[in-house]
Motif scaffolding. Structure first.
Motif, mmCIF file in Angstrom:
data_model
loop_
_atom_site.group_PDB
_atom_site.id
_atom_site.type_symbol
_atom_site.label_atom_id
_atom_site.label_comp_id
_atom_site.label_asym_id
_atom_site.label_seq_id
_atom_site.Cartn_x
_atom_site.Cartn_y
_atom_site.Cartn_z
ATOM 1 N N SER B 371 -11.160 5.775 -2.481
ATOM 2 C CA SER B 371 -10.137 5.550 -1.457
ATOM 3 C C SER B 371 -10.622 4.565 -0.399
ATOM 4 O O SER B 371 -9.848 3.763 0.111
ATOM 5 N N CYS B 372 -11.895 4.644 -0.062
ATOM 6 C CA CYS B 372 -12.428 3.713 0.932
ATOM 7 C C CYS B 372 -12.322 2.274 0.432
ATOM 8 O O CYS B 372 -11.906 1.379 1.173
ATOM 9 N N ALA B 374 -10.231 1.253 -1.841
ATOM 10 C CA ALA B 374 -8.798 0.953 -1.963
ATOM 11 C C ALA B 374 -8.233 0.542 -0.609
ATOM 12 O O ALA B 374 -7.468 -0.424 -0.503
ATOM 13 N N GLU B 375 -8.651 1.264 0.418
ATOM 14 C CA GLU B 375 -8.140 0.977 1.750
ATOM 15 C C GLU B 375 -8.481 -0.451 2.166
ATOM 16 O O GLU B 375 -7.654 -1.163 2.727
ATOM 17 N N LYS B 376 -9.712 -0.845 1.872
ATOM 18 C CA LYS B 376 -10.155 -2.216 2.198
ATOM 19 C C LYS B 376 -9.310 -3.242 1.440
ATOM 20 O O LYS B 376 -8.863 -4.235 2.009
ATOM 21 N N LEU B 378 -6.337 -2.902 0.007
ATOM 22 C CA LEU B 378 -4.892 -2.900 0.264
ATOM 23 C C LEU B 378 -4.555 -3.285 1.703
ATOM 24 O O LEU B 378 -3.384 -3.448 2.032
ATOM 25 N N LYS B 379 -5.540 -3.401 2.533
ATOM 26 C CA LYS B 379 -5.266 -3.682 3.944
ATOM 27 C C LYS B 379 -4.584 -5.037 4.139
ATOM 28 O O LYS B 379 -4.864 -5.990 3.471
#
Lengths: 601, 379
Positions: B371-372, B374-376, B378-379
């Motif tokens: 998730s970490c 992914a967050e980067k 998709l930001k």
């Protein structure tokens, strides 16, 4: 359909929650044949999703049932369904004011409950004719003789008038129709006098606009009539009148004694007030009838849209909901953390949850609710007294001379073997026992004085659990008592989140602070950095938890070639965060705001 | 790197539906012959002798429901329609409830050289909870018959993390599996997928907490490694690198694969598409000689980046940094500076030969770590 006034009966069914009222209404609707079997579904009067899902009735609903008596006479029986939960007794009182009779429904295995009593007194105040009905006689655990005895002793009703039914399989339901016709008085009201009616409910229909639910006390109303709402003198022309028969059933006119609806092109939601009197425009100087008591909200909380762009939608949704839920009160509010919102008053915590769910489902809003609070009295050193329900308005403790909080008088009915457990529960909630009396040889009514703040959260659920479901509870507000109030704040990464603040009794604060931090830790999802959660009173930190950026959460799942699915989950996770509120650099989910109140571990 | 394709056949029939399973299957077998006709037609329409195939996987559903002559028909058509390398890996998934005498000997004769048996557990209580329609005894018999038919690449599926799972019940299943000296083990954690019976029963919420499941996972890995297995993918273990599932490895390496049958997914370069999740639609479409494609997606740059990370982190090979940077056109170390710092500080993994590989300490945090990333992205 032209029914003579003497052939109309207006009645409701009064019962404790779960005693089978909605099932009985279903059965009566089925027997009356106004819905084809194909269209029939259970709990047909409970039109809201939440009502069906939770198996409770929230809103009063009306249905007009045609009935042909043995002598060949046609009757119209207006059944006004009522909610059973203690939070909604206001709805019950409105329904009762529109009736001449009531069936009081008692579960054959549970017996008479606190709320049955309270609602029966209400019905008696309005001079309703009351007929006791024992339901669920088909249950193996039914104790009909025991319940009959209770009805005679606790309710003071004639044993001989008791009807026995099983709403589930339909036994005895026909007798209810017969009894309604024979025992409930026909509504009075001069048919030739000038038109006068009382508004008892209203709702918004997306095709027809506002539908006003009314009970006509004299004269008649037909399309084309010009009417006026007496509280604000607004005039409208009637477009349609009709009966509620699950669907709207338009009729040529409504006469004195009837219960039905009116469509009059009302555009301003605020024009329609429950309890208001309607007359013809030419008689607007007439005397209004006495309406219903305004409901008094006891729990207050602020509602904010998760996305501040939704504020106009929230305003509109609250206006529309207010139309259908007269007990909801609100005014503008704002928060540093959450922006613009509304401070709302509710009848209880279940009412709060229902409003939240309705706003979210029916109006598609994503909301944050702040910690519910009661109204505290603050007496300042300069002698001034103020009432606050919002922690944001809590003054500097140095300026406070003393504080007071609202109390309730609670009546709890239980089998006497739970006396100790209930005593314990009430003591834990700062209650004092004032009195108790045996109703029958093993059922007991206990009375307590309790701080209102102690019962708004989970008291009812806890009572149900310590009495294995046998305890019932009713209360009335009973003035203010001295208290020792503090404000508990929460800091997320050092930043105070005003929407999490709460006012509470000093001795409870440390424990609440500790538990709330634990809960927040569970509710605030792991983010890409460490998050510190602290509880504080004044400037003093009383509890602390840390949310690590990572937690053990491996799933060894097989996706085969369907890689898209797993990827979409990750993409959705990111989108899911849109339902969270950024406070400083931390995303806090909706659920966190309510989680701080739960008392259990 | 090879540019060979994998080929997957989805056989959407099951004798009964397991309570946790959300793969597409039906239990009405009357459509079997129509399905096979449609499948053969799909193979025919998509035939391409320029495509080289080196793995074939018959999955489902329950492909062992098929009679040997039906499998023969399918394989013959595949051989006719594509270029098949020498010594391809051909896997059949087996459900113990379809056990028949001589079955394994017959299918071995057709060229199937790898079996994966859906044992799931050696404890009848667990099997009952999952609504598997076979007993643990029947599972054992199936394994023995497969061994007797001289399959030297034999794998089992195990499911753990049921509501009453303990370290003891997990170890029992693992040790039973080890007794049979199987070459491959897939150990999956039970998940509650929407639409399944157990999802509804538990309202979508796993009664076990993430931490405990992670501990079960850790135990599985440690125990099997001690017994000599290589933990080469989050849920997969093999005795030697040769015994890895070459077919599944294609999914994780984002290599091309062709999927046939209802709901089967195909992937080639940037394009992924999948067939109708409805056997009737599938059959009707192919009767009209129209490919039964339900949806198609063209991966965006970000989606591709996300998949490389999400799949790479699951494997012992790790995330291929060069492949990632070729797509991202940015330095991996720069984009993920903070996460890599955390991974390093906690000793969760290493970067070697341009591959980011998580070790077991890191694997237990897999969802958080993914998730970490992914967050980067998709930001």
């Amino acid at each position: 359909m032209n029914i003579k006034q003497e052939n109309i009966r207006n009645f409701s069914i009064i019962a404790h929650i779960d005693h089978g009222k909605s099932t009985l209404s279903d059965r009566m609707i089925q027997i009356a044949g106004i819905v084809s079997d194909r269209d029939f579904k259970n709990q047909i009067l409970d039109t809201m999703d939440i009502e069906r899902e939770r198996g409770i009735t929230i809103k009063s609903q009306t249905v007009s049932l045609p009935y042909k008596a043995k002598d060949g006479q046609e009757y119209l029986l207006n059944l006004i369904d009522t909610p059973g939960h203690v939070d909604f007794s206001y709805e019950v009182s409105r329904a009762i004011a529109s009736c001449e009779g009531a069936f009081i429904l008692v579960d054959a295995s549970q017996g008479v409950e606190a709320q049955t009593l309270a609602n029966m007194y209400l019905a008696m105040e309005h001079d309703l004719e009351i007929i006791p009905v024992i339901n669920k006689i088909d249950l193996p655990s039914a104790e009909i003789d025991w319940v009959k005895q209770q009805i005679e002793k606790d309710l003071g009703l004639d044993k001989k008038s008791i009807l026995l039914v099983s709403a589930k399989n339909g036994t005895g339901v026909n007798d209810l129709f017969k009894s309604a016709v024979e025992n409930f008085p026909a509504p009075g009201g001069d048919l030739d006098a000038p038109f006068k009616a009382l508004i008892f409910d209203s709702h918004y229909d997306s095709y027809k606009g506002i539908l006003v639910h009314l009970r006509i006390f004299q004269g008649s109303l037909k399309p084309g009539d010009k009417i006026v709402f007496m509280s604000n003198n607004s005039e409208y022309k009637v477009e349609e009148v009709g009966l509620f028969q699950i669907k709207r059933n338009p009729v040529k006119s409504l006469q004195a004694g009837q219960v039905g609806y009116m469509i009059a092109g009302v555009k301003m939601i605020s024009d329609v007030r429950c309890g208001d009197t309607i007359t013809l425009a030419k008689n607007k100087n007439d005397k209004p009838m006495s309406g219903f008591k305004e409901p008094k909200p006891v729990v207050f909380s602020s509602i904010y849209p998760v996305s501040s762009d939704d504020y106009p939608e929230l305003s509109e949704a609250l206006e529309k909901l207010k139309l259908n839920d007269a007990s909801l009160v609100f005014e503008k509010d704002s928060s540093l953390a959450l922006g613009f919102g509304y401070r709302c008053g509710f009848l209880g915590l279940l009412h709060l949850e229902v409003v939240q769910e309705r706003l979210e489902r029916e109006y598609n809003l994503s909301l944050i609710l702040t910690s519910p609070s009661v109204q505290y009295k603050i007496i300042r050193k300069d002698g001034k007294t103020e009432i606050i329900d919002n922690p944001a308005l809590y003054p500097d403790p140095m300026e406070i001379e003393s504080t007071e909080e609202p109390y309730i008088k609670a009546a709890i009915i239980i089998p006497d073997k739970y006396m100790g457990a209930v005593m314990q529960l009430c003591m834990e909630h700062r209650g004092t026992s004032t009195n108790y009396q045996y109703l029958t040889n093993n059922r007991i009514e206990m009375k307590f004085d309790l701080p209102l703040a102690e019962v708004v959260y989970e008291f009812y659920d806890r009572l149900k659990s310590v009495t294995q479901g046998y305890g019932s509870f009713d209360y009335e507000i009973a003035g203010y008592h001295k208290t020792d109030l503090v404000k508990l704040d929460f800091l997320v990464n050092g930043e105070r989140v005003d929407a999490l603040s709460q006012l509470l009794y000093r001795d409870n604060a440390v424990d609440r602070g500790r538990k709330s931090c634990k809960r927040l830790k569970e509710e605030i999802p792991r983010q890409m950095f460490k998050i510190a959660i602290q509880g504080a009173i004044g400037g003093k930190i009383i509890s602390r938890e840390t949310v690590s950026a990572y937690r053990k959460d491996v799933t060894a799942k097989c996706y085969g070639g369907d890689i898209s699915r797993k990827r979409k989950l990750l993409e959705k996770q990111k989108k899911g965060k849109k339902r969270m509120k950024m406070v400083g650099s931390v995303e806090i989910p909706q659920s966190a705001f309510l989680s701080v109140l739960k008392s259990g571990d | 790197m090879s540019n060979n394709y994998g080929l997957y056949i989805h056989v959407p029939f099951c004798l009964s539906k397991c309570f946790y399973c959300d793969f597409y299957s039906i239990s009405d077998l009357s459509l079997k012959s129509d399905f096979i006709a449609a499948l053969l037609n799909e193979i025919k329409i998509r035939a391409d002798l320029n495509k080289k195939i080196d793995t074939i996987y018959l999955g489902g559903g329950t492909p062992s429901i098929l009679d040997p002559f039906e499998i023969e028909q399918i394989l013959l058509n595949i051989y006719k329609s594509f270029q098949i390398v020498k010594h391809p890996e051909i896997t059949l998934e087996v459900n113990p409830n379809t056990l028949k005498n001589n079955y394994f000997k017959q299918i071995k004769g057709l060229g199937i050289n790898r079996l994966n048996i859906g044992v799931q557990s050696f404890q009848d209580k667990k099997l009952l909870f999952l609504n598997r329609s076979h007993s643990s005894n029947k599972a054992k018999k199936t394994i023995l018959q497969a061994r007797n038919a001289d399959f030297d690449n034999l794998g089992l599926d195990i499911i753990y993390g049921l509501p009453k799972e303990s370290f003891e019940t997990l170890l029992y299943d693992l040790n039973k599996a080890l007794e049979f000296e199987v070459d491959h083990l897939s150990c999956y954690t039970l998940t509650y997928e929407s639409g399944t019976k157990i999802y509804n029963k538990f309202k979508g919420k796993n009664p076990l907490n993430d931490n405990f499941i992670s501990c079960l996972f850790e135990l599985t890995s440690k125990h099997l490694k001690k017994k000599g297995y290589i933990h080469y993918e989050i849920s997969n273990f093999a005795t030697t690198l040769k015994h890895k599932s070459k077919h599944n490895q294609k999914y994780w390496d984002m290599l091309p694969y062709l999927g046939f049958g209802p709901c089967a997914h195909s992937f080639d370069n940037n394009i992924r598409f999948w067939n109708y999740r409805d056997i009737k639609k599938y059959i009707l479409s192919l009767r009209k000689n129209i490919l039964p494609v339900s949806q198609k997606e063209i991966l965006t740059k970000k989606q591709k980046m996300l998949e490389i990370i999400m799949l790479g982190l699951r494997t012992l090979k790790g995330v291929d940094i060069i492949k990632f940077e070729n797509i991202a056109k940015q330095k991996f170390a720069k984009i993920f500076k903070n996460i890599l710092k955390d991974i390093n500080a906690n000793s969760w993994g290493t970067i070697k030969n341009n591959k980011l590989v998580l070790n077991l300490n890191g694997m237990v945090y897999l969802n958080s770590i993914t998730s970490c990333f992914a967050e980067k992205i998709l930001k």
